[in-house]
Design a protein around this motif. Structure first.
Motif, short mmCIF file in Angstrom:
data_model
loop_
_atom_site.label_atom_id
_atom_site.label_comp_id
_atom_site.label_asym_id
_atom_site.label_seq_id
_atom_site.Cartn_x
_atom_site.Cartn_y
_atom_site.Cartn_z
N ASP A 131 56.58 26.66 7.90
CA ASP A 131 55.90 25.67 7.06
C ASP A 131 55.69 26.21 5.65
O ASP A 131 55.90 25.49 4.66
CB ASP A 131 54.55 25.31 7.68
CG ASP A 131 54.69 24.38 8.88
OD1 ASP A 131 55.75 23.75 9.02
OD2 ASP A 131 53.74 24.31 9.68
N ILE A 132 55.30 27.46 5.54
CA ILE A 132 55.09 28.07 4.22
C ILE A 132 56.39 28.08 3.42
O ILE A 132 56.42 27.75 2.23
CB ILE A 132 54.53 29.50 4.37
CG1 ILE A 132 53.09 29.45 4.87
CG2 ILE A 132 54.62 30.26 3.05
CD1 ILE A 132 52.51 30.81 5.22
N ASP A 134 59.00 26.24 4.01
CA ASP A 134 59.62 24.91 4.03
C ASP A 134 61.07 25.01 4.50
O ASP A 134 62.00 24.53 3.84
CB ASP A 134 59.54 24.25 2.64
CG ASP A 134 59.89 22.76 2.70
OD1 ASP A 134 59.77 22.16 3.79
OD2 ASP A 134 60.32 22.21 1.66
N CYS A 163 54.26 31.29 -0.84
CA CYS A 163 53.18 30.36 -0.54
C CYS A 163 53.78 28.96 -0.37
O CYS A 163 54.85 28.66 -0.89
CB CYS A 163 52.15 30.32 -1.66
SG CYS A 163 51.24 31.88 -1.89
N SER A 164 53.06 28.14 0.35
CA SER A 164 53.50 26.76 0.58
C SER A 164 53.47 25.97 -0.72
O SER A 164 52.51 26.06 -1.49
CB SER A 164 52.61 26.10 1.63
OG SER A 164 52.87 24.72 1.71
N ARG A 165 54.53 25.20 -0.94
CA ARG A 165 54.54 24.32 -2.12
C ARG A 165 53.55 23.18 -1.96
O ARG A 165 53.05 22.63 -2.94
CB ARG A 165 55.95 23.79 -2.36
CG ARG A 165 56.90 24.83 -2.91
CD ARG A 165 58.26 24.25 -3.25
NE ARG A 165 59.00 23.86 -2.04
CZ ARG A 165 60.25 23.39 -2.07
NH1 ARG A 165 60.87 23.24 -3.23
NH2 ARG A 165 60.86 23.08 -0.94
N GLN A 170 47.98 28.46 1.21
CA GLN A 170 48.61 28.87 2.46
C GLN A 170 49.79 29.79 2.14
O GLN A 170 50.86 29.33 1.73
CB GLN A 170 49.09 27.66 3.26
CG GLN A 170 49.61 28.00 4.64
CD GLN A 170 50.10 26.80 5.41
OE1 GLN A 170 50.15 25.69 4.88
NE2 GLN A 170 50.46 27.00 6.67
N CYS A 171 49.58 31.09 2.31
CA CYS A 171 50.59 32.08 1.91
C CYS A 171 50.85 33.08 3.04
O CYS A 171 49.99 33.32 3.89
CB CYS A 171 50.11 32.86 0.67
SG CYS A 171 49.73 31.84 -0.77
#
Length: 323
Positions: A131-132, A134, A163-165, A170-171
């Motif tokens: 998820d982070i 993508d 980190c999540s875009r 959230q990293c």
């Protein structure tokens, strides 16, 4: 429009410096101490170079050789030919396009209860990192090497972890790097060493290249190698790691090979005329697994060495890969 200054997977300046350092170390041993290699390269008949088609392995070889012979010019006598195989037939890593059997055996290993339990146990971390970053697709749900590659490269260059875009808070964390490294080590050790199908995978994955190394040493013993003194193969962690498993390296030396790792095979002629092979990994004589000490890697008789690796060399790679 193109945004950026590099292609995916290029060798960084730090990586080039690592290979420069390695070249300097090799020069101090094989030129200055042993006098085995010439101080100045005036004939490339003494050197053979092969890399994969990928740019970072070419850059690695260039950086190493630039320090091994730092005053080498660009005359025809000093220019070292760089040999590469087309991607379709490359043997220095597990080439699934050339050998579909690799995918078949790998799938059978991943279907085992042991491997599925491992994926389930580490599934939450895998899902969070996906998820982070993508990322989607089977390559990001069935193994850890891609996660490890992304995180370790950034970690080793002191770069911020991804980190999540969608949510910048959230990293990935340093603890994630440690666990992803453990998972990648566990995955490869199981697939290539501990699984009942590990030897089958090694045979298809790296066996043809093992045959190349054996044949080159045999040619030298038989007097068919001409003036050749050094054969340099510039590959990947997926070249070095399977070779370590073929040799049955001990637990400490069968972890993920660090950047600029080097596996050296020295062919020695004893006073009585017999031949032995010395294997050195990252500056240390290779230590074998306690349960499989089939030879002393400081001086392994060539017949014993060849007999061991023979089990991993396909007799007919075409038919074996088609299974």
């Amino acid at each position: 429009l193109w945004q950026g200054s590099c292609e995916e997977g290029e060798l960084t300046d730090r990586g080039k410096r690592q290979h420069n350092t390695l070249g300097t170390q090799l020069r101090s041993i094989y030129v200055n101490k042993l006098g085995y290699l010439p101080a100045n390269l005036n004939s490339t008949d003494e050197v053979y170079l092969r890399t994969t088609h990928i740019w970072r392995t070419k850059n690695s070889a260039e950086s190493l050789l630039g320090a091994l012979w730092p005053k080498r010019g660009i005359t025809p006598q000093a220019a070292i030919p760089m040999h590469t195989y087309p991607k379709r037939i490359e043997t220095m890593y597990g080439n699934r396009d050339a050998c579909p059997g690799i995918s078949t055996v790998n799938a059978q290993i991943m279907e085992s209860k042991t491997y599925q339990d491992f994926l389930r146990e580490q599934g939450p971390l895998m899902a969070r990192l996906a998820d982070i970053m993508d990322v989607r697709g089977s390559g990001w749900t069935t193994g850890w090497d891609r996660f490890f590659d992304v995180l370790n490269a950034r970690h080793c260059h002191d770069m911020k972890l991804p980190c999540s875009r969608a949510n910048s808070t959230q990293c990935a964390t340093a603890a994630d790097v440690v666990q992803a490294t453990r998972n990648a080590n566990h995955e490869w050790r199981y697939k290539y060493r501990d699984s009942p199908l590990g030897n089958d995978l090694l045979r298809l994955d790296i066996g043809s290249f093992v045959g190349t190394l054996r044949d080159q040493m045999q040619d030298h013993i038989n007097g068919h190698a001409g003036k050749l003194k050094l054969a340099l193969y510039s590959g990947h962690d997926s070249t070095v790691w399977p070779l370590l498993f073929v040799l049955r390296a001990g637990s400490r030396q069968s972890l993920w090979p660090p950047y600029a790792s080097n596996l050296i095979f020295e062919l020695w002629k004893q006073p009585d005329g017999s031949r032995v092979i010395r294997v050195i990994f990252n500056g240390e004589v290779l230590q074998l697994d306690e349960s499989e000490k089939w030879c002393d890697m400081n001086a392994c008789p060539v017949d014993t060495f060849f007999k061991h690796v023979e089990a991993f060399i396909p007799s007919n790679i075409t038919s074996e890969c088609a299974k």
